[in-house]
Design an enzyme around this catalytic site. Structure first.
Site, short mmCIF file in Angstrom:
data_model
loop_
_atom_site.label_atom_id
_atom_site.label_comp_id
_atom_site.label_asym_id
_atom_site.label_seq_id
_atom_site.Cartn_x
_atom_site.Cartn_y
_atom_site.Cartn_z
N ARG A 175 -26.77 24.63 -8.97
CA ARG A 175 -27.45 23.54 -9.97
C ARG A 175 -28.56 22.56 -9.27
NH1 ARG A 175 -25.53 20.22 -14.39
NH2 ARG A 175 -25.96 17.94 -14.30
N ILE A 182 -30.83 16.99 -17.25
CA ILE A 182 -29.90 18.26 -17.10
C ILE A 182 -28.55 17.80 -17.83
CG2 ILE A 182 -29.70 17.78 -14.84
CD1 ILE A 182 -29.33 20.73 -14.30
N SER A 183 -27.93 18.52 -18.56
CA SER A 183 -26.61 17.94 -19.10
C SER A 183 -25.81 17.71 -17.70
CB SER A 183 -26.03 18.58 -20.02
OG SER A 183 -26.89 18.91 -21.26
N GLN A 184 -24.59 16.75 -18.06
CA GLN A 184 -23.38 16.80 -17.23
C GLN A 184 -22.63 18.29 -17.29
OE1 GLN A 184 -20.63 14.42 -19.43
NE2 GLN A 184 -19.05 14.60 -18.08
N PRO A 185 -22.22 18.71 -15.74
CA PRO A 185 -21.67 19.81 -15.68
C PRO A 185 -20.64 20.29 -16.81
CG PRO A 185 -21.91 18.74 -13.69
CD PRO A 185 -22.33 17.87 -14.58
#
Ligand code: SAH
Length: 237
Positions: free
Chosen positions: A61, A89-92
């Site tokens: 990531r 970038i979105s939350q995992p």
């Protein structure tokens, strides 16, 4: 009794400090301790698909976050991370959840709208999908192309442009994932979904709901899902 307690306590403190140090070191080197924590977190939130978990455990990531933003927050933390141009970038968990809901199989043709860092595209590629992804900000599209190639996902097709109208030259798609929020489901995307295909898209202004669409015998079934917050989809109507 007291002495015993003290020994146990100091042992615990020493163990804790050395773990924290080891974690910092590992994170600096390759992000691997970050992966361990991140996977435990998404599993706690209910992610179960072993293929998705494996892909999340493999993709680096931190390699998708532009260097300038690397120190801003923990790349593997339970939150979105800035990538520049006011985008994130979105939350995992959200990446894993949306991937799990569209369940891409090896060889599936998948369209993503909102390439951003390229991280979600890498997860889809890691699952064996043939990925087409569109990004409206040219600098981000360039960054994603470079990061994807460096991380071994050179086969992902990245297009710079407005994803509102999809990518008709490569339709139909087995799955479509939209990672920016339109006010309504873009009709061109529904059109470009293969019969038997599924789409996931955050819809609404401000806070949104994830909407899952399935196309079956030409009919479209719609399911409203989680409340989420995504950046708005920008497009000329
Ligand atoms: N999936 C990305 C995160 C997406 S952030 C990742 O894994 O990093 C949302 C992205 O959608 C932003 O980069 C934004 O520029 C892009 N976007 C907004 N409107 C768009 C549009 N009409 N077409 C394509 N991309 C768009």
């Amino acid at each position: 009794m007291r002495a015993g307690l003290l020994i146990v306590l100091s042992g615990f403190i020493l163990f804790h400090v050395s773990c924290t140090r080891a974690e910092t070191r590992a994170r600096k080197e390759d992000g691997s301790m970050g992966h361990t924590t991140m996977i435990a977190q998404i599993e706690r939130y209910g992610i179960r698909d072993p293929r998705v978990i494996q892909a999340m455990a493999k993709v680096q990531r931190h390699r998708f976050i532009p260097e300038k933003y690397l120190g801003v927050s923990d790349s593997y933390g339970d939150h979105p991370c800035p990538i520049g141009f006011g985008q994130t970038i979105s939350q995992p968990y959200i990446v894993a959840y949306m991937t799990e809901r569209i369940a891409p199989e090896t060889g599936d043709k998948v369209l993503e709208i909102g390439t951003g860092s390229g991280y979600q595209a890498a997860i889809l590629a890691e699952l064996g999908a043939d990925v087409y992804t569109i990004e409206i900000i040219p600098e981000l599209a360039d960054h994603a192309r470079k990061a994807l190639a460096e991380e071994g996902y050179a086969k992902v097709h990245v297009r710079t442009g407005d994803g509102y109208k999809g990518w008709p030259e490569h339709a139909p798609f087995d799955a479509i994932i939209v990672t920016c929020a339109p006010d309504d489901v873009p009709p061109a995307l529904v059109e470009q979904l293969r019969d038997g295909g599924r789409m996931i898209v955050p819809v609404g202004e401000g806070t949104q709901r994830l909407v899952i669409l399935r196309k079956k015998d030409g009919k479209v079934e719609k399911e409203e899902d989680l409340a989420v917050v995504f950046v708005p989809m920008v497009h000329g109507k």
